[in-house]
Design a protein around this motif. Structure first.
Motif, PDB file in Angstrom:
ATOM      1  N   ASP A  95       0.842  -1.211   0.000  1.00 60.69           N
ATOM      2  CA  ASP A  95       0.000   0.000   0.000  1.00 60.69           C
ATOM      3  C   ASP A  95       0.872   1.254   0.000  1.00 60.69           C
ATOM      4  N   GLU A 109       0.788   4.048  -3.016  1.00 61.81           N
ATOM      5  CA  GLU A 109       0.411   5.434  -2.737  1.00 61.81           C
ATOM      6  C   GLU A 109       1.562   6.388  -3.039  1.00 61.81           C
ATOM      7  N   TRP A 166       1.195   9.525  -5.369  1.00 63.32           N
ATOM      8  CA  TRP A 166       1.294  10.827  -4.719  1.00 63.32           C
ATOM      9  C   TRP A 166       2.576  11.571  -5.065  1.00 63.32           C
ATOM     10  N   ILE A 204      -2.282   5.882   2.641  1.00 71.48           N
ATOM     11  CA  ILE A 204      -1.977   4.527   2.158  1.00 71.48           C
ATOM     12  C   ILE A 204      -3.181   3.592   2.236  1.00 71.48           C
ATOM     13  N   ARG A 229      -5.940   4.409   0.774  1.00 70.56           N
ATOM     14  CA  ARG A 229      -6.725   4.822  -0.397  1.00 70.56           C
ATOM     15  C   ARG A 229      -7.040   3.602  -1.279  1.00 70.56           C
TER      16      ARG A 229
END
Length: 411
Positions: free
Chosen positions: A282, A286, A290, A342, A344
């Motif tokens: 994760d 992310e 990001w 994380i 998401r």
């Protein structure tokens, strides 16, 4: 979109943190006109859905024969970004040529083959954590550069072992690939000198493997080239090796660096992993979304006038893929797109591309980054940045997206 209008964004070759610029340009539309270094008009696709469409568009090519300005005298011979357009390999090939080249290297990067590398990646990681610890202990202030001692040598060692590159070449290869591919504020003369040296060094490595073939990817590519199967020209061989080497370490170096920065500045997210509420996978995904390792990547060329998100990009325009911009597009990731979360669950990001040219090394990068982060924070749970994140010197590039150094304290 004209040859270029007065409001086209003039790209700064020195790059810097891309996120504020991305937000400003994206607020004006999913596609932006740009002026590339050297005064060459181009475009960047910034929106998530627009980029996904563009990357798999049937009328968009990678071969620079579709970029008229490169051949009709309008782009000067010493243009510093010519190195991207002129490279030969699967990343600049289309259709059957692309499929032929990709199939030759693809077998080395299947999920099964990559999983076989796990024990070696874990072994290298353990050794490099010892090196990082020793570097911090030897420093008067207890600070060590995590990029130099860990985030760089891990993927560099893995890709060089895969390619059969002898250890003595590795430092020079990183320097040259950084000069040629990452640093976009170097002079044309510096770039061309580095290209010549990089090609010569790749030729030396290929010659060593031709003389003494091994169980490595370079030997396999040479065998395919010299055997009765698909044939690689010398330029394709060197181009493919160069692509594997550069893409195989520069991007993972940035991915690991950016993930460490994100976790150190978002301790609540690190705590979620510690508590078993999220995984290291994760964290990797992310970070890719990001603060991806590649910001604006060159080039693709429409083979006819192509409409993307309501903007017509004229035939032959050199177009950049705006990966860091797409990663924070609120229309794809919701109003919290600027946040590092994380947990998401918004679907897969585009940081490894999309369509036929999706990054063949993605499984390896994910494996390396996941192991690196887990072992790093297991060994040094209190690791933190030694300098505030905002003060770290950024890569002098609009292509690569990370910092130049990453000073950390291990406890």
């Amino acid at each position: 979109m004209s040859s270029h209008t007065a409001d086209a964004h003039v790209i700064d070759p020195a790059g810097g943190c891309p996120h504020a610029l991305n937000a400003r340009l994206r607020s004006q539309g999913a596609v932006a006109e740009v002026v590339l270094p050297g005064g060459v008009p181009g475009a960047v696709v910034l929106g998530h859905d627009a980029l996904k469409e563009f990357l798999s568009h049937p009328d968009v090519a990678k071969d620079a024969r579709h970029f008229p300005g490169l051949h009709d005298g309008t782009v000067p011979p010493e243009w510093p970004l010519r190195v991207f357009a002129n490279a030969q390999g699967m990343h600049t090939a289309d259709d059957a040529d692309h499929r032929r080249l990709r199939s030759l290297v693809g077998n080395a990067f299947t999920a099964r083959q990559v999983e076989r590398l796990r024990p070696r990646v874990e072994e290298l990681t353990a050794g490099l954590l010892d090196d990082l610890d020793a570097a911090a202990a030897a420093s008067p202030d207890g600070v060590a550069d995590l990029r130099a001692h860990f985030a760089l040598p891990l993927p560099m060692s893995v890709i060089c072992e895969l390619l059969g590159v002898d250890r003595e070449h590795r430092g020079r290869l990183h320097h040259l690939s950084n000069t040629v591919i990452v640093s976009t504020d170097t002079t044309p003369a510096e770039v061309m000198a580095a290209v010549r040296e990089l090609v010569a060094l790749m030729g030396t490595i290929a010659a060593a493997r031709r003389a003494a073939p091994g169980d490595d990817l370079t030997s396999a590519l040479i065998a395919a080239r010299d055997g009765d199967g698909d044939r690689l020209s010398e330029a394709e061989l060197i181009g493919t090796m160069r692509l594997m080497l550069v893409a195989g370490h520069e991007t993972t170096l940035n991915l690991i660096s950016n993930a460490v920065r994100a976790l150190c500045t978002h301790r609540d997210q690190l705590a979620l992993v510690r508590e078993g509420k999220a995984s290291w996978s994760d964290v990797v995904e992310e970070t890719l979304r990001w603060d991806g390792p590649v910001s604006w990547f060159p080039f693709r060329y429409p083979t006819r006038d192509v409409s993307v998100a309501g903007t017509v990009i004229p035939r032959g325009t050199p177009v950049l893929a705006g990966y860091t911009a797409a990663g924070r597009d609120a229309s794809a990731y919701g109003p919290g797109a600027d946040g590092f979360d994380i947990t998401r669950r918004n679907g897969r990001n585009l940081s490894f591309g999309h369509g036929a040219h999706y990054c063949v090394g993605a499984p390896l990068a994910r494996l390396e980054a996941g192991i690196a982060l887990e072992r790093l924070f297991d060994r040094f749970p209190d690791l933190d940045l030694a300098v505030p994140d905002a003060e770290l010197p950024y890569q002098r590039s609009f292509i690569g997206n990370s910092v130049q150094t990453l000073p950390v304290r291990l406890a």
